[in-house]
Structures are given as structure tokens and as C-alpha cells.
Design a protein around this motif. Structure first.
Motif, short mmCIF file in Angstrom:
data_model
loop_
_atom_site.label_atom_id
_atom_site.label_comp_id
_atom_site.label_asym_id
_atom_site.label_seq_id
_atom_site.Cartn_x
_atom_site.Cartn_y
_atom_site.Cartn_z
N PHE A 63 37.39 -41.28 49.34
CA PHE A 63 37.93 -40.26 50.21
C PHE A 63 39.53 -40.35 50.11
O PHE A 63 40.27 -41.14 49.54
N ASP A 64 40.07 -38.93 50.26
CA ASP A 64 41.53 -38.71 50.43
C ASP A 64 41.72 -37.67 51.23
O ASP A 64 40.77 -37.43 51.92
N GLN A 65 42.98 -37.51 51.67
CA GLN A 65 43.21 -36.26 52.64
C GLN A 65 43.98 -35.20 51.97
O GLN A 65 45.05 -35.67 51.15
N ASP A 66 44.01 -34.25 52.47
CA ASP A 66 44.63 -33.14 52.22
C ASP A 66 46.47 -33.16 52.64
O ASP A 66 46.40 -33.40 53.57
N GLU A 67 46.85 -32.78 51.61
CA GLU A 67 48.59 -33.15 52.01
C GLU A 67 48.98 -31.96 52.88
O GLU A 67 49.98 -32.41 53.60
N SER A 68 48.21 -31.00 52.86
CA SER A 68 48.88 -29.69 53.81
C SER A 68 48.31 -30.18 55.33
O SER A 68 49.16 -29.87 56.47
N ASP A 69 47.15 -30.56 55.66
CA ASP A 69 46.72 -30.64 56.98
C ASP A 69 46.15 -31.92 57.47
O ASP A 69 45.75 -32.16 58.53
N GLY A 70 46.09 -32.94 56.45
CA GLY A 70 45.34 -34.30 56.72
C GLY A 70 43.91 -34.23 56.63
O GLY A 70 43.48 -35.31 57.00
N VAL A 71 43.21 -33.12 56.50
CA VAL A 71 41.73 -33.23 56.49
C VAL A 71 41.35 -33.92 55.48
O VAL A 71 41.56 -33.69 54.25
N VAL A 72 40.24 -34.67 55.52
CA VAL A 72 39.47 -35.44 54.60
C VAL A 72 39.15 -34.55 53.39
O VAL A 72 38.71 -33.49 53.43
N VAL A 73 39.19 -35.28 52.23
CA VAL A 73 38.80 -34.47 51.03
C VAL A 73 37.69 -35.79 50.12
O VAL A 73 38.08 -36.79 50.16
N LEU A 74 36.79 -35.20 49.89
CA LEU A 74 35.66 -36.16 49.18
C LEU A 74 35.95 -36.15 47.74
O LEU A 74 36.01 -35.08 47.02
N LEU A 75 36.14 -37.40 46.97
CA LEU A 75 36.70 -37.54 45.76
C LEU A 75 35.23 -37.93 44.92
O LEU A 75 35.15 -37.64 43.75
N ASP A 76 34.23 -38.43 45.41
CA ASP A 76 32.91 -38.64 44.75
C ASP A 76 31.78 -38.60 45.92
O ASP A 76 31.64 -39.30 46.77
N THR A 77 30.88 -37.64 45.54
CA THR A 77 29.82 -37.31 46.55
C THR A 77 28.66 -38.34 46.50
O THR A 77 27.92 -38.34 47.40
N GLU A 78 28.60 -38.93 45.21
CA GLU A 78 27.60 -40.16 45.02
C GLU A 78 27.93 -41.34 44.54
O GLU A 78 27.95 -41.72 43.25
N PRO A 79 28.90 -42.00 45.25
CA PRO A 79 29.44 -43.44 44.87
C PRO A 79 28.37 -44.56 44.60
O PRO A 79 27.16 -44.27 45.20
N GLY A 80 28.72 -45.24 43.70
CA GLY A 80 27.74 -46.64 43.31
C GLY A 80 27.70 -47.37 44.38
O GLY A 80 28.28 -47.17 45.48
N ALA A 81 26.60 -48.36 44.20
CA ALA A 81 26.21 -49.23 45.12
C ALA A 81 27.06 -50.09 45.44
O ALA A 81 27.57 -50.67 46.85
N ALA A 82 28.30 -50.40 44.74
CA ALA A 82 29.32 -51.48 44.69
C ALA A 82 30.15 -51.03 45.92
O ALA A 82 31.02 -51.56 46.55
#
Length: 69
Positions: free
Chosen positions: A24-43
Motif C-alpha cells: 500500500f501507498d498513499q496518493d500525495e495529493s489527497d492521502g487516499v490509499v493506493v494499491l501497489l500489489d493486488t496479489e501479494p505473496g503469502a509472506a
């Protein structure tokens, strides 16, 4: 595991980024969540679940582990 977001619900608290910065990250303009990886591994499963549990707006949906969407 598959992650989906409801960004319109996000309040920009940032717990997701603190719990799982690889996912996860946040949009710099409004702080809304941004998804970096839709299917992260089990770790990353524990961190993703923590992020979803800590989200005050319940904007993070985790599925796919038991065959659910």
C-alpha cells in the motif's frame, strides 16, 4: 490472496502503509490509499490482514485465500 480497495471510503489514516508498505501507498495529493500489489505473496499475508484490520474506514478487502473473490 487478492486485495481490492474501496478508495472512496478511505480517510487517509495511513495505517495500511505503516503495516504493509510493500503493498500500500498513499496518493500525495489527497492521502487516499493506493494499491501497489493486488496479489501479494503469502509472506505478506499477516501484514496485509493487519492493514485491513486497522483501517478505520474498512476500505481494504482481502479475499482469495479460501476461494472467495
Amino acid at each position: 490472496m487478492k486485495i481490492t480497495l474501496e478508495p472512496e471510503r478511505c480517510v487517509g489514516a495511513g495505517h495500511c502503509v505503516l503495516s504493509a508498505p510493500e503493498v500500500f501507498d498513499q496518493d500525495e495529493s489527497d492521502g487516499v490509499v493506493v494499491l501497489l500489489d493486488t496479489e501479494p505473496g503469502a509472506a505478506l499475508a499477516d501484514a496485509v490482514h493487519e492493514a485491513a484490520d486497522l483501517c478505520p474506514a474498512r476500505a481494504i478487502l482481502v479475499g482469495g485465500e479460501d476461494g472467495t473473490p
